[in-house]
Structure formats: C-alpha cells, structure tokens
Design a protein around this motif. Sequence first.
Motif, short mmCIF file in Angstrom:
data_model
loop_
_atom_site.label_atom_id
_atom_site.label_comp_id
_atom_site.label_asym_id
_atom_site.label_seq_id
_atom_site.Cartn_x
_atom_site.Cartn_y
_atom_site.Cartn_z
N GLY A 25 0.79 -1.22 0.00
CA GLY A 25 0.00 0.00 0.00
C GLY A 25 0.82 1.27 0.00
O GLY A 25 0.26 2.36 -0.15
N GLU A 26 2.15 1.19 0.17
CA GLU A 26 2.98 2.40 0.25
C GLU A 26 4.06 2.44 -0.83
O GLU A 26 4.82 3.39 -0.89
CB GLU A 26 3.64 2.50 1.63
N GLY A 27 4.18 1.41 -1.65
CA GLY A 27 5.13 1.45 -2.74
C GLY A 27 6.36 0.59 -2.48
O GLY A 27 6.48 -0.08 -1.45
N THR A 28 7.25 0.65 -3.46
CA THR A 28 8.46 -0.18 -3.44
C THR A 28 9.65 0.68 -3.80
O THR A 28 9.56 1.57 -4.66
CB THR A 28 8.33 -1.36 -4.42
N SER A 29 10.81 0.37 -3.13
CA SER A 29 12.06 1.09 -3.41
C SER A 29 13.15 0.04 -3.62
O SER A 29 13.36 -0.82 -2.77
CB SER A 29 12.41 2.02 -2.26
N VAL A 30 13.84 0.10 -4.77
CA VAL A 30 14.94 -0.82 -5.09
C VAL A 30 16.21 0.01 -5.25
O VAL A 30 16.21 0.99 -6.01
CB VAL A 30 14.66 -1.63 -6.37
N SER A 31 17.27 -0.37 -4.53
CA SER A 31 18.52 0.40 -4.55
C SER A 31 19.64 -0.46 -5.13
O SER A 31 19.82 -1.62 -4.76
CB SER A 31 18.90 0.84 -3.13
#
Length: 606
Positions: free
Chosen positions: A583-589
């Motif tokens: 529900g809050e998104g995804t972050s890929v580093s």
Amino acid sequence: MRRWNDRMLKTKMFIAFSVVSLFIVGITCSIFYYKNTSDIQHQTFSLSNIISKQFSEMIDLYMRSVEELSLAISIDPSIQNILFDFYKASDPVEKEVVGYKLNPILFNFSYPKTYVQSISIYSLDKHLYQYSKLVEPKPRELLSEEQLKEFSGSLNREPFALLPSAEVHADKEGSPERVVSFIRKITKIPTQTIIGFVSIQINVNAFNMVLANATANELESTMHVLIVADEGRIIYENGSSPNEEARFDTRVFEHTGSEGELRWKDTDYLYTFVRSSYTGWHTVILIPKHVLLLKQKRIQDIVLLVGMLTMLSIAAVSYLLSHQITLPLNKLMRHMSRVELGDFSHRMEYAGRNEIGKLSRMYNHMLGSISRLIHEVYESKLAEKNAQLSALHAQINPHFLYNTLNIMKSISRLRGIEEVAEISESLAGLFQYSMKNLHQPVTLREEIEHIGNYFKIQQHRFGSRILLHCDIPPELLEASVLKLTVQPLVENAVNHGLRRVKAGGRITIRAAQAEGVLTLTVQDNGEGIADKEKARLEESLRKTNPLNPYDEDSRGIGLLNIRQRIQLYYGKDYGLSIYSKPGEGTSVSLVIPLAVKLDSAKEAAL
C-alpha cells in the motif's frame, strides 16, 4: 649439487624416508630416554624419602626407649635414697662409698640394653658416678658449674636433652665407637625439686641395625645415611666414623623442598631429608649421582641400539618399496616417450589392482581418448564454422527490424501521424541501445536517456496516470554504470507497482554517492509487495550468486539478472536491496563503485 626436483624418485623416496624416520626415531628415543631417566630420578627420590622416614622413625623409637629408661632411673627409689645419703654425707670418702652403691643398680638398668654404653649420675655438686660397659672406660669427668646451669636451664624447658659426643673410644677389637648423651633431670618425689642428673650414653653404631636391609639392591647399598643436628654436627654416618670437625651444610635444610642435589666430600649426590620433631635431628639420605648415571648409560645404550636397528630396517624397507614403485613408472615413461613421437598404439600391461595398475589402465584409456578426441576436433572445427555463419545470419534480423522502424517513423511523419512516428523513434532508440555491447559500462546519462525513450512509449499507454522524475546531481550523470541495470527497475515499477493505479502514479530515480560508492534508487508509490512474496524474492536473491545461476522458473528474474551482472562485474560486495510495504510502494537500490566515465573530448583534453 643437483637440485632436489631433478633427483630420481627412488633417491628422493629413500632420502625422505630416511630423514623422516631418523627424525621420528630420534624424537621417540629422546622422549623415551628423558622419560626413563626422569622416572629413575623420581623413583630414587621416592625411595630415598621412604628410607629417610623409616630410619627417622626407628631412631625415634630408640630414643623413646632411652627416654623410658632414663625415666625409670630418675624415679627409682634406690637411686633417690642413695642421692639423699650422698648429700647427707660430709666426708669425701663417705661420699665415694655411698656413690659406689649405684654401680649394681646402674648395671641392672644397662645390661639388657645393648645400645647403652654407659650410664652416669651427676649430683648437684658436680660429682659423677658412672657405670660403663667398656673394658677401658674413660676417666670420670666432673661437670662444671656452667654445665650444671646449662643443664638446669635447658631441662626446665624440655623433658630431656641430647648432646652429641665428639669423642672416639675403642672397644676390645679396637673398632671406633661414638656415643650420644641423653640427659634427664632427677627430681625428688613428690616435691619435684632437682636432686641430680642422669646421662645415658648411646652407642650410635647401634643405628646400623636399622639399616640391616639396606643392601637389598644396588641403589640402597651405595647410599649414605647421615643424622645431622640443627647446627650441622654429624651425629651418625653409616660406613664410617664421622669426623668431629666435619660439618654438614645446614642451608640444605632451609630450602622449601626436602630433596635436591648437593656436593659432599668431593662427590655429587641426590639428597632427601626428614626432620624428627621428637629429637630435632635431620635424617639425610645421600645417593651418589654416578649410580644414576650408570643406569642412564645403560638406558642410553639400549636406546641407541634400538634406534640404529630401527633406522636400518626402515632404510631397507624404503629402498625396496621405492624400487617396486619406480620400476613400473620407468616402464610407463618409455611408453610415453613413444607417444611423444606420435605413436598411440602401445599400451601398458600391468595386471595389479594397486595404484600402479590403476594408473596403467588410466593411461591406456587416455590414449584411446586422445585418439578419439583428435577425430572429434576436426568435426568440432567444422561445426564451429557453421555456427559462425548462423550467428552472422541471425544478426541480420535485428538490423532489419531497426531499419524497418526508421522507415515507419519517416512515413508517419510524412503523413502527419506524429504519435506513431514518436513511438517508432523511441522504440528504435531502445533497440539501438540494447544492441550495442551489453557488457560494456555506459554513463548514467546514457542510461537515463534510454529510460526516457522507454517511458515515452509507456506514456502513450498510460497517459498522465504515471509520471517519471529524476533527482540526479549533474556531477553524477557521467558516472559509469552497467547497461540495462536501471531501466529494468523502472519497467518493474510500471508493470508491477503502478499497473492498477488510476491516477497520480509516480516513479522517482535518485542518485547519491558516499565514500566512493554510488547508490541508485528507483522508487514508486504503487501497491507494494506482499510480505510473503517479498520474503520469497529476498530468499531467491540470497541463494543466487555469480557461480550459481538463478532458476528460470523463480519470481523476479529481472532483479536476479541485475544482481548477478553487478556481482560478476564489480564483486560480491555490491548488488541490490529491496524495501517495500504493502500500500505504500516499493524502493529498489543499486550499490556499485563510483567511477566517472570520461567522453572522448575530455580524454583528449587530459
């Protein structure tokens, strides 16, 4: 001298076996020798301690027997009455007559005691009455006032006193004798006032009876037994009469241990001692070191003999063994020399099942394999030529597609269909970017431009539902990155994170650097990843490594592919990480080393 590697195998095996066996046998024999000599010394000290304790206890028994005798004399009514009569008499002649009455009484006391040489009674006025077993007794000596005072003072503190005598007497055979004086006070009953002293002279040669079993073995027969007073005076020494002037080194008694080594009468000894709490004497056992050295010499001879026999046996066995090993190896070398000339027809004939037999069979199989591979090489060369022709043919199709897209773009613009022309141009850019050297790094600027072409196509599909934002410092646009490592992350965000977003979808690309490390982050505000799916994806990332290809059926193929490429190129310390919340998104580093890729103009300027 030739190098070690140039020596024959037989020689090296013989030398190696001999050196190793010499080392092992030497170490073993040394340990055995020092262990046995240590055990002998320990056993010697143990035996010496036992003997010294036993001898000291026996001396104490003798002296307790003397104490009982002195007590019986001191409380004897006849002796006390004679002393009373002696003090009443005033005439010297009368005193002598009274004193002679003591002879038969003292005879009765001393006769059963073989170790008693004489008994003397001293009155308080320095008179002496003595009974002696010697044929030629020593003339009577009166006590001085100082001696009487000394006796009185010492006997007030102790029940008896022991005085070592320094005089040497002779019996019938003329053998030397030495005595120890045991002195006790005679007190009046029942007032306990001192009325005289009794002195019992003990023949120290009687102590030899304690050593009756001292000849049980070689060690006990050579040992010296000393009885030493606190001041160092030697009271008794077995085998000889002690010298009156000889003194024992009392510093030995000050040591913390009761055993050690010393030098006595120009001879080295091992010693142990025990101090008697009853007499205050030290019983010292001296064992000559040469006796132990003789035993050590015997052990040393045995160890050397066993070591030499073992060395000879090992040398003979190593020579025979090396000969048995090198004989078939030499035969194999002769066959291999023929193979060098191109003759593959000769085979080894060895029927054994040991390592040489296995080596011979492997050699024969190897020759067969070489012959087979020679023919296969020709066939593989032909197949390789055909594969190269097929690869050239396959390359024609991508170029044909790229040229076709450019033709579509030109026709669309001529006919005024701008959207189709824009899509064709972006797709051609994507295709052209992907065709060039996938494994060569590019600048971050080029990768962002490629992402721009991809996003233009997606905007024709999603419209204004999703937006792309880049937050990259200008100095990092020239940073070096692997081609197609950021664009797949944007594609994942579009296809998975924002696929159900109706409006307000946003993808942000950020770049930051710290301590020589470049971090690229692709973040979306989509639906995120479920916890179960995220755990499965992280497990796949954890199991996959550059040497372990990923499973094609697993989820997140694009992420696994990117991680493998990064680790293969930069090392296992780099890779990617995922943060997502439903529900809050995804972050890929992405984490890679920071390197700036200079263009040709800048390189020429430098």
